[in-house]
Design a protein around this motif. Structure first.
Motif, PDB file in Angstrom:
ATOM      1  N   ARG A 235     -14.621  -0.254  -3.219  1.00  0.00           N
ATOM      2  CA  ARG A 235     -13.947  -0.109  -1.927  1.00  0.00           C
ATOM      3  C   ARG A 235     -14.300  -1.275  -1.003  1.00  0.00           C
ATOM      4  N   GLN A 236     -15.567  -1.674  -1.017  1.00  0.00           N
ATOM      5  CA  GLN A 236     -15.988  -2.800  -0.179  1.00  0.00           C
ATOM      6  C   GLN A 236     -15.290  -4.092  -0.590  1.00  0.00           C
ATOM      7  N   MET A 237     -14.905  -4.176  -1.863  1.00  0.00           N
ATOM      8  CA  MET A 237     -14.198  -5.353  -2.357  1.00  0.00           C
ATOM      9  C   MET A 237     -12.717  -5.327  -1.995  1.00  0.00           C
ATOM     10  N   GLY A 238     -12.266  -4.260  -1.357  1.00  0.00           N
ATOM     11  CA  GLY A 238     -10.876  -4.159  -0.942  1.00  0.00           C
ATOM     12  C   GLY A 238      -9.957  -3.523  -1.959  1.00  0.00           C
ATOM     13  N   LEU A 239     -10.517  -2.904  -3.005  1.00  0.00           N
ATOM     14  CA  LEU A 239      -9.704  -2.253  -4.025  1.00  0.00           C
ATOM     15  C   LEU A 239      -9.413  -0.813  -3.601  1.00  0.00           C
ATOM     16  N   GLY A 240      -8.245  -0.319  -3.967  1.00  0.00           N
ATOM     17  CA  GLY A 240      -7.868   1.050  -3.621  1.00  0.00           C
ATOM     18  C   GLY A 240      -8.391   2.028  -4.658  1.00  0.00           C
ATOM     19  N   VAL A 241      -9.472   2.701  -4.341  1.00  0.00           N
ATOM     20  CA  VAL A 241     -10.102   3.652  -5.263  1.00  0.00           C
ATOM     21  C   VAL A 241      -9.444   5.016  -5.094  1.00  0.00           C
ATOM     22  N   LEU A 242      -8.926   5.574  -6.185  1.00  0.00           N
ATOM     23  CA  LEU A 242      -8.239   6.858  -6.155  1.00  0.00           C
ATOM     24  C   LEU A 242      -9.012   7.863  -7.006  1.00  0.00           C
ATOM     25  N   GLU A 243      -9.701   8.783  -6.360  1.00  0.00           N
ATOM     26  CA  GLU A 243     -10.505   9.803  -7.029  1.00  0.00           C
ATOM     27  C   GLU A 243      -9.825  11.154  -6.823  1.00  0.00           C
ATOM     28  N   ASN A 244      -8.961  11.528  -7.762  1.00  0.00           N
ATOM     29  CA  ASN A 244      -8.110  12.714  -7.600  1.00  0.00           C
ATOM     30  C   ASN A 244      -7.305  12.600  -6.309  1.00  0.00           C
ATOM     31  N   GLN A 245      -6.878  11.384  -6.036  1.00  0.00           N
ATOM     32  CA  GLN A 245      -6.167  11.090  -4.794  1.00  0.00           C
ATOM     33  C   GLN A 245      -4.887  10.321  -5.086  1.00  0.00           C
ATOM     34  N   SER A 246      -4.021  10.262  -4.069  1.00  0.00           N
ATOM     35  CA  SER A 246      -2.730   9.608  -4.218  1.00  0.00           C
ATOM     36  C   SER A 246      -2.469   8.678  -3.041  1.00  0.00           C
ATOM     37  N   ALA A 247      -1.671   7.653  -3.296  1.00  0.00           N
ATOM     38  CA  ALA A 247      -1.222   6.744  -2.242  1.00  0.00           C
ATOM     39  C   ALA A 247       0.299   6.696  -2.288  1.00  0.00           C
ATOM     40  N   LEU A 248       0.936   6.769  -1.130  1.00  0.00           N
ATOM     41  CA  LEU A 248       2.392   6.748  -1.029  1.00  0.00           C
ATOM     42  C   LEU A 248       2.846   5.371  -0.565  1.00  0.00           C
ATOM     43  N   LEU A 249       3.633   4.710  -1.396  1.00  0.00           N
ATOM     44  CA  LEU A 249       4.087   3.350  -1.107  1.00  0.00           C
ATOM     45  C   LEU A 249       5.592   3.340  -0.873  1.00  0.00           C
ATOM     46  N   THR A 250       6.027   2.579   0.105  1.00  0.00           N
ATOM     47  CA  THR A 250       7.453   2.411   0.359  1.00  0.00           C
ATOM     48  C   THR A 250       7.900   1.079  -0.233  1.00  0.00           C
ATOM     49  N   ASN A 252      11.386  -1.009  -1.064  1.00  0.00           N
ATOM     50  CA  ASN A 252      12.840  -1.126  -0.888  1.00  0.00           C
ATOM     51  C   ASN A 252      13.460   0.183  -0.393  1.00  0.00           C
ATOM     52  N   GLY A 253      12.776   0.828   0.518  1.00  0.00           N
ATOM     53  CA  GLY A 253      13.300   2.034   1.139  1.00  0.00           C
ATOM     54  C   GLY A 253      13.069   3.307   0.361  1.00  0.00           C
ATOM     55  N   ARG A 254      12.484   3.228  -0.833  1.00  0.00           N
ATOM     56  CA  ARG A 254      12.192   4.423  -1.642  1.00  0.00           C
ATOM     57  C   ARG A 254      10.685   4.602  -1.746  1.00  0.00           C
ATOM     58  N   LYS A 255      10.262   5.806  -2.177  1.00  0.00           N
ATOM     59  CA  LYS A 255       8.851   6.167  -2.176  1.00  0.00           C
ATOM     60  C   LYS A 255       8.273   6.202  -3.596  1.00  0.00           C
ATOM     61  N   GLY A 288       1.323  13.956  -4.662  1.00  0.00           N
ATOM     62  CA  GLY A 288       2.520  13.195  -4.970  1.00  0.00           C
ATOM     63  C   GLY A 288       3.804  13.769  -4.413  1.00  0.00           C
ATOM     64  N   ARG A 289       3.699  14.875  -3.706  1.00  0.00           N
ATOM     65  CA  ARG A 289       4.919  15.503  -3.171  1.00  0.00           C
ATOM     66  C   ARG A 289       5.570  14.577  -2.144  1.00  0.00           C
ATOM     67  N   GLY A 290       6.866  14.481  -2.220  1.00  0.00           N
ATOM     68  CA  GLY A 290       7.602  13.627  -1.295  1.00  0.00           C
ATOM     69  C   GLY A 290       7.934  12.259  -1.854  1.00  0.00           C
ATOM     70  N   GLY A 291       7.429  11.956  -3.044  1.00  0.00           N
ATOM     71  CA  GLY A 291       7.722  10.664  -3.654  1.00  0.00           C
ATOM     72  C   GLY A 291       8.952  10.715  -4.539  1.00  0.00           C
ATOM     73  N   ASP A 292       9.605   9.588  -4.712  1.00  0.00           N
ATOM     74  CA  ASP A 292      10.751   9.500  -5.626  1.00  0.00           C
ATOM     75  C   ASP A 292      10.308   9.344  -7.074  1.00  0.00           C
ATOM     76  N   VAL A 293       9.168   8.721  -7.278  1.00  0.00           N
ATOM     77  CA  VAL A 293       8.634   8.517  -8.626  1.00  0.00           C
ATOM     78  C   VAL A 293       7.115   8.532  -8.519  1.00  0.00           C
ATOM     79  N   HIS A 294       6.462   9.068  -9.559  1.00  0.00           N
ATOM     80  CA  HIS A 294       5.013   9.287  -9.508  1.00  0.00           C
ATOM     81  C   HIS A 294       4.347   8.608 -10.711  1.00  0.00           C
ATOM     82  N   VAL A 295       3.431   7.680 -10.416  1.00  0.00           N
ATOM     83  CA  VAL A 295       2.672   6.963 -11.449  1.00  0.00           C
ATOM     84  C   VAL A 295       1.220   7.449 -11.395  1.00  0.00           C
ATOM     85  N   LEU A 296       0.695   7.879 -12.541  1.00  0.00           N
ATOM     86  CA  LEU A 296      -0.669   8.400 -12.622  1.00  0.00           C
ATOM     87  C   LEU A 296      -1.560   7.448 -13.406  1.00  0.00           C
ATOM     88  N   LEU A 297      -2.705   7.107 -12.827  1.00  0.00           N
ATOM     89  CA  LEU A 297      -3.731   6.350 -13.535  1.00  0.00           C
ATOM     90  C   LEU A 297      -4.748   7.348 -14.075  1.00  0.00           C
TER      91      LEU A 297
END
Length: 395
Positions: A235-250, A252-255, A288-297
């Motif tokens: 996290r200190q290095m600026g990486l997005g750490v996802l621990e049973n978590q999600s990030a919503l990205l916009t 081109n107008g889609r989620k 992931g609710r509200g997204g148009d497409v869901h990618v899981l790592l």
């Protein structure tokens, strides 16, 4: 498990020379002695490693030597099974009975032993050298047309350690950035050893940048070496750490939702584990609710069945298998332990699964033969766009 495997090595060394003719007793004992000595070398290095008396800076090199010996004996086992099958077959063919002597001849065994040592050494070299970029299209269910062509770089299984120095990490970062990805994902096993031993070799990861972020999920090896410290460092290095978590990205107008889930290793804790969290699929689905497409790592591809069963995940990106390491070994050994998923693209129900061969591997078994490491760049394709492209080429 490692010690159990090591105890089998002397038996393979005896099996190599026991049926070989013509050899005098002295010649047979000398050859057996050399082979058993090599097997005991592997056992001694495994013992030193398991004693846990050295810093990881030393232990990583011990693991590498053990892995080199272990690869030789994996190849030896394959050779012995082939040799005995050939010998038995020749015995069933009376008119070609002379072949039996060839299979158990000294020249055949000397040649095989030489090839095995060379192949094992080549395998270690292949495992340590920096990976190349491999780009591929991947059709993702429900991917909107607006996201067609999205470029996702996958850096799985870095396994940064005192053996894989800073220069190697830097080469991987440079090659990834040169591929101009829109997003970069790291699905687990970023480093081996504690932060004090391996942290400085991971520093180039702070240079990873992409328009839609750099995201990572934990792998089982993070659980072995002070999980919390590594996650805080990333996290200190600026990486997005996802621990049973999600990030919503916009985009081109889609989620687009990108999620990271805990590793399955947490469900079978051992004395070697130092922290970590169990996978929580429901938390990922809810996030992931509200997204148009869901990618899981998800580090281990074995999580694909559970992910697909939710009906909420469109693409799972995994690592863990290192592509199976070696041809033959990939299908007969690695695949059965991972629900048949080894490398490449799969369909699990309605979900796409991509299993990366990884950019590195654990130092204790770092060989690659016929299965190169890979910086994977996935060019995501919309099913609608793919259908239109297919129609455009029809006569």
């Amino acid at each position: 498990m490692t010690l159990f495997v090591s105890l089998i090595l002397p038996l393979l060394a005896i099996w190599l020379w026991w049926p070989v003719n013509p050899l005098s007793k002295r010649q047979r004992r000398w050859r057996m002695g050399v082979s058993i000595g090599l097997a005991l070398l592997g056992l001694s290095f495994a013992t030193l490693w398991r004693m846990d008396v050295f810093s990881y800076s030393v232990e990583a090199w011990i693991q590498l030597v053990f892995g080199w010996v272990l690869v030789m004996f994996v190849l030896l086992l394959a050779f012995l099974l082939l040799r005995e099958a050939g010998w038995l077959l020749s015995r069933l063919l009376p008119r070609r009975s002379g072949l039996a002597a060839l299979w158990h001849g000294t020249g055949f065994n000397h040649g095989a032993a030489t090839v095995i040592v060379l192949l094992a050494t080549l395998g270690i070299y292949n495992g340590l050298k920096p990976p190349q970029v491999h780009e591929r299209d991947l059709v993702v269910p429900h991917l909107p047309k607006e996201m067609d062509g999205l470029r996702v770089a996958v850096l799985a299984d870095l396994h940064i350690s005192p053996v894989k120095r800073t220069w190697r990490t830097q080469r991987i970062v440079d090659a990834t950035l040169a591929a101009k990805p829109d997003m970069i994902v790291l699905p687990g096993d970023m480093a081996d050893g504690g932060l004090e031993d391996s942290g400085r070799f991971a520093e180039p990861l702070a240079l990873l940048k992409a328009p839609y972020g750099v995201w990572l999920a934990p792998g089982n090896h993070e659980y072995y070496y002070d999980y919390s410290a590594w996650m805080a460092h990333f996290r200190q290095m600026g990486l997005g750490v996802l621990e049973n978590q999600s990030a919503l990205l916009t985009i081109n107008g889609r989620k687009l939702v990108v999620s990271g889930i805990g590793d399955l290793a947490a469900l079978k804790p051992t004395s070697y584990m130092h922290g970590g969290l169990a996978p929580d699929m429901q938390a990922v689905v809810d996030g992931g609710r509200g997204g148009d497409v869901h990618v899981l790592l998800a580090h281990q591809p074995k999580q694909a069945r559970a992910a697909a069963a939710t009906g909420a995940i469109d693409l799972q990106i995994s690592g863990h298998t290192h592509g199976g390491h070696m041809l033959g070994f990939d299908r007969w050994v690695v695949a059965p332990f991972n629900h048949g998923y080894v490398r490449g693209e799969y369909r699990v129900r309605e979900m796409a699964l991509f299993v990366s061969s990884g950019v590195g591997q654990w130092d204790g078994f770092t060989a690659r033969l016929g299965v190169p490491s890979s910086i994977d760049v996935l060019v995501l394709r919309s099913p609608a766009e793919s259908t239109e492209q297919r129609r455009s080429v029809l006569p």
